[in-house]
Design a protein around this motif. Structure first.
Motif, mmCIF file in Angstrom:
data_model
loop_
_atom_site.group_PDB
_atom_site.id
_atom_site.type_symbol
_atom_site.label_atom_id
_atom_site.label_comp_id
_atom_site.label_asym_id
_atom_site.label_seq_id
_atom_site.Cartn_x
_atom_site.Cartn_y
_atom_site.Cartn_z
ATOM 1 N N UNK A 207 0.868 -1.176 0.000
ATOM 2 C CA UNK A 207 0.000 0.000 0.000
ATOM 3 C C UNK A 207 0.901 1.221 0.000
ATOM 4 N N UNK A 208 0.690 2.118 -0.971
ATOM 5 C CA UNK A 208 1.544 3.291 -1.139
ATOM 6 C C UNK A 208 0.718 4.561 -0.984
ATOM 7 N N UNK A 209 1.228 5.501 -0.189
ATOM 8 C CA UNK A 209 0.673 6.856 -0.148
ATOM 9 C C UNK A 209 1.189 7.584 -1.374
ATOM 10 N N UNK A 210 0.287 7.970 -2.253
ATOM 11 C CA UNK A 210 0.672 8.527 -3.555
ATOM 12 C C UNK A 210 0.829 10.040 -3.441
ATOM 13 N N UNK A 211 2.040 10.514 -3.636
ATOM 14 C CA UNK A 211 2.269 11.951 -3.630
ATOM 15 C C UNK A 211 1.979 12.575 -4.991
ATOM 16 N N UNK A 212 2.305 11.850 -6.056
ATOM 17 C CA UNK A 212 2.051 12.380 -7.407
ATOM 18 C C UNK A 212 1.909 11.218 -8.371
ATOM 19 N N UNK B 283 11.613 16.011 -7.712
ATOM 20 C CA UNK B 283 10.405 16.282 -6.935
ATOM 21 C C UNK B 283 9.440 15.110 -7.110
ATOM 22 N N UNK B 284 8.384 15.110 -6.291
ATOM 23 C CA UNK B 284 7.403 14.028 -6.403
ATOM 24 C C UNK B 284 6.811 13.956 -7.805
ATOM 25 N N UNK B 285 6.426 15.110 -8.357
ATOM 26 C CA UNK B 285 5.774 15.092 -9.670
ATOM 27 C C UNK B 285 6.748 14.735 -10.782
ATOM 28 N N UNK B 286 7.993 15.157 -10.662
ATOM 29 C CA UNK B 286 9.000 14.772 -11.656
ATOM 30 C C UNK B 286 9.276 13.278 -11.605
ATOM 31 N N UNK B 287 9.384 12.742 -10.397
ATOM 32 C CA UNK B 287 9.691 11.322 -10.237
ATOM 33 C C UNK B 287 8.548 10.434 -10.733
ATOM 34 N N UNK B 288 7.309 10.936 -10.638
ATOM 35 C CA UNK B 288 6.157 10.133 -11.060
ATOM 36 C C UNK B 288 5.997 10.081 -12.568
ATOM 37 N N UNK B 289 6.579 11.026 -13.281
ATOM 38 C CA UNK B 289 6.260 11.150 -14.708
ATOM 39 C C UNK B 289 6.956 10.161 -15.642
#
Length: 446
Positions: A70-75, A196-202
């Protein structure tokens, strides 16, 4: 949920802290609804609007199965499979969830009247299910989107060949466009510390897909000096292929659709760029019933003018129907057309004489196995490949984000903040980031 966010924002990553956090009984997620699958009936694909079909609903949190996290999703981010899900094309994804639900007791959780979408995430592990030992609560992570059961022997040479291979958040439920997500532990990879969270998610889905399709022995096996034609070279998938070609000593020939996109390719270091709209290539007649080989030849002539008379060794194909005939034609004798997706249509047509008589190869490619995804993520972590994030939306505006991707009104990748309250958070290694900042930001605000 606020307690979870507070812990993440504090910077504390100890297993004890996160193990002691209570997890909520429900959470907010971006969903499509089963009772709306016919909502666009009678509309052309281009007129179907994700802003109408994507909703933010409060949904219950299911129990973890063995091997899950289970992951808390930041981005998260928007991929084209989210667009397909949102417009219910080529089929409704609820069929995937129904079939998956029949396979096991754990899989029954996925067969719901709503589908939580999204195939990327960055965040923090909150819980792990039975049998997980390499990942602990508190660890920062990103996730690749290959969900695989690995009970069948066919999956043990290349997991993409497993009959139970599925794309998480597209062919499974509990995807990444949500406050919480459920993944298999073998989807997890370390978050790049300088992003950043959003950069890492992309990068996740597209970076891994490009790696297998272009670099891996399972794809085109690109080598030093290859000339690589890349369709949509500034887009979500093509921007990673362009970077990999440059980093691997190949020469990308970037095909784009505007001067702005051409400039982005040049900022990445590409020198050979063709604006297909400026050239006004007409590979098909107006009703898409017949192709025009004279336009293939004009396209090939323009490529040879850029390459000093050489045809391309590899074509990085993903548009599909609109471009495939031209792609087969312009590939050199003995060359390779490697194909994934088909954003302009699945029914490809080409003149087989140019394939068989010239010993060309068509290689199919679909996402990536865990090893390939890990290697692709390692390139990001080492700063050899950069994220191509251009714009970030809040979760409440995810419909607009998907609409932009549907209309090709974006550059690179479109990010979505989930739990992260604002952009720019999550960097834990600013020293590594500092020399890369200009390259990390080159897609932003274009």
């Amino acid at each position: 949920m606020q307690e979870i966010l507070d812990a993440i924002m504090s910077g504390d990553r100890t297993e004890e802290t996160y193990s002691e956090l209570s997890v909520p009984e429900s959470f907010e997620a971006v969903v499509v609804r089963k009772d709306e699958v016919d909502m666009f009936e009678g509309r052309a694909s281009k007129d179907k609007d994700p802003r109408e079909s994507l909703h933010i609903d409060e949904v219950p949190l299911p129990e973890l199965a063995p091997g899950e996290a289970l992951v808390a999703v930041m981005a998260s981010s928007v991929n084209y499979n989210t667009v397909w899900t949102s417009i219910f094309e080529p089929v409704s994804t609820f069929g995937f969830l129904e079939r998956y639900g029949r396979t096991s007791e754990a899989a029954k959780r996925h067969d719901l009247p709503y589908h939580i979408v999204g195939s990327d995430l960055s965040g923090v592990v909150l819980r792990t299910g039975p049998g997980v030992h390499l990942w602990k609560p508190g660890q920062e992570c990103v996730a690749h989107c290959l969900s695989v059961e690995l009970e069948h022997h066919d999956g043990h040479n290349d997991t993409m060949l497993d009959p139970e291979q599925r794309i998480w958040g597209f062919e499974t439920n509990f995807g990444g466009l949500a406050q919480l997500a459920i993944v298999k532990a073998n989807q997890l990879m370390p978050k790049p510390e300088h992003l950043t969270w959003e950069e890492a998610a992309s990068p996740g889905l597209v970076n891994s897909t490009a790696y297998r399709q272009l670099i891996s022995k399972n794809g085109a096996a690109m080598k030093l000096g290859d000339r690589v034609l890349i369709w949509g070279a500034s887009g979500g998938l093509g921007s990673y292929a362009t970077q990999m070609a440059l980093a691997g000593g190949a020469t990308p020939i970037c095909i784009v659709s505007s001067p702005e996109k051409a400039e982005i390719c040049r900022k990445m270091g590409a020198e050979l760029v063709l604006d297909r709209r400026e050239k006004d290539y007409r590979f098909w007649n107006d009703d898409y019933t017949q192709q025009n080989p004279r336009e293939w030849k004009r396209f090939g002539k323009d490529i040879r003018e850029l390459t000093n008379g050489h045809d391309v060794d590899i074509v990085f194909e993903h548009p599909g129907r609109e471009t495939f005939g031209a792609s087969v034609y312009v590939t050199r004798k003995g060359g390779t057309i490697t194909t994934c997706a088909s954003t302009s249509g699945y029914m490809h047509e080409y003149d087989n004489r140019y394939l068989w008589m010239n010993l060309k190869k068509i290689v199919s490619s679909h996402f990536a196995n865990y090893r390939e995804a890990w290697e692709a993520n390692s390139l990001i972590r080492r700063g050899l490949i950069q994220p191509t994030l251009s714009k970030t939306y809040s979760m409440k505006d995810v419909g607009q984000a998907a609409y932009d991707v549907h209309k090709n009104a974006h550059q690179g990748k479109v990010g979505v903040l989930c739990l992260a309250p604002e952009e720019g958070l999550g960097v834990t290694n600013p020293e590594r980031r500092e020399p890369l900042v200009d390259r990390i930001n080159r897609f932003r605000n274009v």
